[in-house]
Design a protein around this motif. Structure first.
Motif, PDB file in Angstrom:
ATOM      1  N   MET A 147       0.841  -1.192   0.000  1.00  0.00           N
ATOM      2  CA  MET A 147       0.000   0.000   0.000  1.00  0.00           C
ATOM      3  C   MET A 147       0.881   1.248   0.000  1.00  0.00           C
ATOM      4  N   THR A 148       0.303   2.421   0.266  1.00  0.00           N
ATOM      5  CA  THR A 148       1.078   3.658   0.099  1.00  0.00           C
ATOM      6  C   THR A 148       2.286   3.704   1.013  1.00  0.00           C
ATOM      7  N   ARG A 172       4.889   9.972   1.127  1.00  0.00           N
ATOM      8  CA  ARG A 172       3.823   9.986   0.115  1.00  0.00           C
ATOM      9  C   ARG A 172       3.947  11.208  -0.795  1.00  0.00           C
ATOM     10  N   LEU A 179       0.827   1.684  -5.040  1.00  0.00           N
ATOM     11  CA  LEU A 179      -0.224   1.221  -4.122  1.00  0.00           C
ATOM     12  C   LEU A 179      -0.227  -0.305  -3.977  1.00  0.00           C
ATOM     13  N   PHE A 228     -10.312   0.110  -0.245  1.00  0.00           N
ATOM     14  CA  PHE A 228      -8.991   0.740  -0.109  1.00  0.00           C
ATOM     15  C   PHE A 228      -8.973   1.648   1.118  1.00  0.00           C
ATOM     16  N   ASP A 265      -5.970   6.416   3.341  1.00  0.00           N
ATOM     17  CA  ASP A 265      -4.715   6.978   2.838  1.00  0.00           C
ATOM     18  C   ASP A 265      -4.570   6.734   1.338  1.00  0.00           C
ATOM     19  N   ASP A 266      -4.908   5.479   0.925  1.00  0.00           N
ATOM     20  CA  ASP A 266      -4.799   5.164  -0.504  1.00  0.00           C
ATOM     21  C   ASP A 266      -5.758   6.032  -1.321  1.00  0.00           C
ATOM     22  N   GLU A 267      -6.973   6.154  -0.807  1.00  0.00           N
ATOM     23  CA  GLU A 267      -7.974   6.953  -1.518  1.00  0.00           C
ATOM     24  C   GLU A 267      -7.474   8.406  -1.651  1.00  0.00           C
TER      25      GLU A 267
END
Ligand code: PEP
Ligand code: MG
Length: 750
Positions: free
Chosen positions: A1-2, A9, A41, A140, A143-145
């Motif tokens: 993931m991030t 990021r 991601l 998701f 944070d990913d969004e």
């Protein structure tokens, strides 16, 4: 993931944006986006959709799925349709269970459960969507969004016209947008320049240092000679300013720093191509990092020189050019179309220029305008220009049309012919007076500043020079011009327009017009900063030299009018008059005969309007600088493409300010002119005539059209038109009103 921390990021986000911005082509850019997102991601699938003109979502790039055919569906359907239609983010754990889920036969995605889609929005319009998908049954993370959403906001400004890129079939009539470098329409086959990129030179070992150095000196001399030849080809067609660009190339080639750097890289063991590449990119980076935007752009000149050296190294020069086989009009296309590239094509075969890099300040744009060649510069990403077809460039609207169908070609051919015919038809107005139907005589002057601009003004019969922008000769040099050099420049203007009024503006640098050798740093608001008369008064030595040069160049002719830019206070005018008295005293004691120049101001700020009456005894005239005045009344940066669409100089607020200026000027008997772009705007000109303005200064290309319009109107009727316009509350309504009036009121075009 991030990546973990928020600074990680941000770093990844910047990296992706940077890579996309410097991608080698439009398709490379979109593929890079989906690949990078999947990697960052750690997801299986990422899709990028564009929108076509029928409002279909079209799959443009895809990572992780292999579509069996082109994918396109109406935005009324599907999860992507949901994101685009509603302009919202959709982050769900079970996509197939969502009521909007659409089974697309070309992509088998039923096994993918989680889905996060975000819209791509540019200038208030949804242009597509980005979506990630995975087989996991959990949505998701926030944070990913957030990462995807933030990335999409930036990418929407960078990615190419998506409709150009659907996989599979070629679409017709694709418009690719850049910035207007020089106006006009051009049709021609593409002619690619700077194909040899030094940046892609392979590495190798230098095993004979002496031979390497000898080879370097040989190509250095050959390149200098080629540049000299290019310069000769354009001599006579362009002014000294453009010649000075060639001089700058030659100086760079002779520069000891470049020489030492190449030799250093050779001694470090690199063979010549690599030594050149490292040296050129070192100097280009030095320029790129300079705070001043004009100097940053000089990096282009260095990269150009590198490619030219590389070309000579490979002995691979332009075939068509050397063979002189020019049979039909061409459009020069390249990452950076240089002044030398332009020189390789005879002007009668040069239909247009597409330079992926550059701005309206770049030498490419300056030369194109001087030669009257339409040019589009500064594309957000490298556009895909097809090699095998006739291109259309519509520089007035900053667009290149590729894959044009027959109808589009016919349409543009007609416009092109009209443009040509119109220009020759307009020549009949050259020697006719600029007089309205009701007998009002108008002074119609030309705006100039670039020496190449002088002759078109004479050719089209200008009554004089209404605005000579002295900063342009200052900007294309590498140090302040001496008094003697300025006298020479200014004399050329006086002798081209013997006996006619010349309005010379004192140096107006700062803001959007930086001097390469006098950077004005650390201003968070340069347009409100050290510019115009503020700069000249604080650097009084410049003002003294310039005034001396202007007065001496005018040779006792009584034609010199000195215009002061950006004046906002009585103190500035008093300080100027003090300097003028000092200069007059100096010239008298040097026994130089001269006539006292007339002195006036540019009205460019709301402050100047309200102070006009106080200044009447200190000035002989005023000239409305509508470009800046509009910027300061509307609080819109005139050079910022993001807000350009909101900058309309016939905004009702400006119309009201113009009425105020003309009313005050009349009441204090102050001679008034307009020298900004407004003077040649088809809506503004009738209004200005109706307000009582009787002197205009426009660019040479607009002179005859402006005269034609002046000769077709009756100022009495225009007074009433102003009254109606002043009651409207939008620029569109004002344009419509004047347009309708002009259609029904043109009594005579002869
Ligand atoms: C203006 O501001 O309208 C003007 C004529 O000056 P410049 O465009 O050179 O700023
Ligand atoms: Mg101005």
């Amino acid at each position: 993931m991030t990546p973990g921390s928020s600074s990680d990021r941000i770093h990844v986000l910047h990296q992706i944006v940077h890579k996309v911005a410097s991608a080698s082509s439009a398709s490379a850019a979109v593929n890079l986006i989906v690949d990078e997102i999947c990697a960052t991601l750690a997801v299986q699938v990422c899709n990028l959709y564009g929108l076509d003109s029928n409002k279909n979502a079209v799959l443009v790039a895809c990572h992780g799925l292999q579509p069996s055919a082109e994918v396109a569906f109406s935005v009324n359907k599907g999860l992507i349709g949901h994101v685009i239609r509603n302009c919202v983010t959709l982050n769900i754990d079970d996509a197939p269970a969502h009521p909007d889920f659409l089974e697309v036969p070309e992509i088998r995605e039923k096994h993918l459960h989680s889905f996060c889609g975000v819209p791509l929005v540019r200038n208030g319009i949804v242009i597509g969507a980005l979506a990630v998908q995975s087989s996991s049954a959990t949505a998701f993370s926030g944070d990913d969004e957030a990462f995807l959403f933030t990335l999409a906001c930036q990418l929407a400004l960078l990615i190419p016209e998506l409709e150009q890129l659907p996989q599979g079939k070629v679409r017709k009539n694709i418009c690719i947008h850049g910035l207007k470098g020089a106006p006009g329409i051009g049709i021609g086959i593409p002619y690619f320049c700077d194909q040899l990129q030094l940046s892609s030179a392979p590495d190798g070992v230098c095993d004979d240092l002496e031979a390497g150095i000898a080879q370097w000196q040989k190509i250095r001399a050959a390149t200098a000679l080629a540049i000299e030849n290019d310069q000769k080809k354009l001599r006579g067609q362009v002014g000294d300013d453009i010649n000075s660009v060639f001089e700058a190339y030659k100086l760079l080639l002779q520069d000891q720093a470049l020489n030492s750097k190449v030799e250093l890289e050779l001694s470090a063991g690199h063979w010549l191509p690599k030594a050149l590449q490292l040296s050129i990119s070192y100097f280009a980076d030095l320029f790129r990092q300079m705070p001043d935007s004009y100097l940053q752009q000089r990096a282009e000149d260095i990269l150009f020189l590198g490619n030219k050296l590389y070309e000579h190294l490979l002995g691979n020069q332009n075939q068509q050019a050397s063979a002189g086989q020019w049979t039909e009009p061409v459009i020069l296309v390249g990452r950076h179309v240089s002044v030398s590239d332009i020189a390789t094509v005879p002007t009668q075969f040069l239909a247009g220029i597409i330079s992926f890099e550059g701005s309206s300040l770049s030498h490419t744009a300056i030369l194109a305008s001087a030669l009257g060649i339409p040019a589009i510069v500064g594309f957000a990403t490298v556009p895909e220009i097809p090699a095998e077809e006739r291109l259309i460039i519509d520089a007035d609207h900053g667009q290149v049309i590729v894959h044009a169908d027959a109808t589009m070609h016919t349409e543009y051919k007609q416009l092109f012919d009209l443009q040509q015919a119109h220009q020759s038809e307009l020549m009949q107005y050259r020697d006719l007076p600029a007089r309205t139907v009701d007998g009002e005589s108008i002074n119609l002057f030309v705006n100039t500043g670039l020496l190449a601009d002088i002759s078109p003004g004479v050719k089209y019969g200008a009554d004089g020079v209404g605005l000579y922008r002295t900063e342009i000769p200052f900007m294309v040099r590498d140090s302040f011009p001496s008094e003697k050099e300025q006298i020479e420049e200014y004399r050329k203007v006086f002798s081209a327009y013997t006996g006619k009024p010349i309005f010379m503006r004192t140096l107006d640098i700062g803001g959007d017009k930086p001097l390469p050798y006098f950077p004005i740093d650390n201003e968070s608001n340069p347009v409100l900063g050290w510019r115009g008369i503020r700069f000249s008064l604080d650097n009084m030595q410049l003002m003294v030299t310039q005034l001396r040069a202007m007065i001496i160049a005018s040779e006792n002719s009584n034609n010199l009018h000195i215009t002061l830019p950006m004046v906002i206070s009585t103190g500035e005018l008093d300080a100027f008059h003090h300097i003028l008295r000092t200069v007059s005293g100096q010239l008298e004691s040097e026994k130089i005969q001269f006539q006292k120049p007339k002195v006036g101001i540019m009205i460019e700020t709301p402050a100047a309007i309200s102070q006009l009456a106080f200044w009447r005894k200190k000035i002989d005239f005023a000239s409305i600088g509508s470009n800046d005045l509009s910027q300061y009344v509307l609080a819109i940066d005139r050079n910022n493409t993001r807000v350009a669409a909101r900058y309309d100089p016939v905004h009702p607020a400006i119309v009201h300010e113009l009425i105020r200026i003309t009313t005050i000027s009349r009441s204090i008997d102050l001679p008034l002119s307009v020298c900004g772009e407004l003077a040649s705007d088809d809506t503004a000109l009738p209004l200005l005539l109706g307000m009582g303005v009787r002197q205009f200064s426009v660019s040479a290309a607009k002179l005859l059209h402006t005269k034609q319009l002046i000769r077709s109107v009756n100022t009495k009727k225009l007074e009433m038109l102003v009254d109606s316009a002043s009651r409207l509350d939008s620029a569109d309504a004002i344009r419509a009103l004047v347009g309708k009036f002009m259609e029904s009121n043109i009594p005579d075009h002869s």
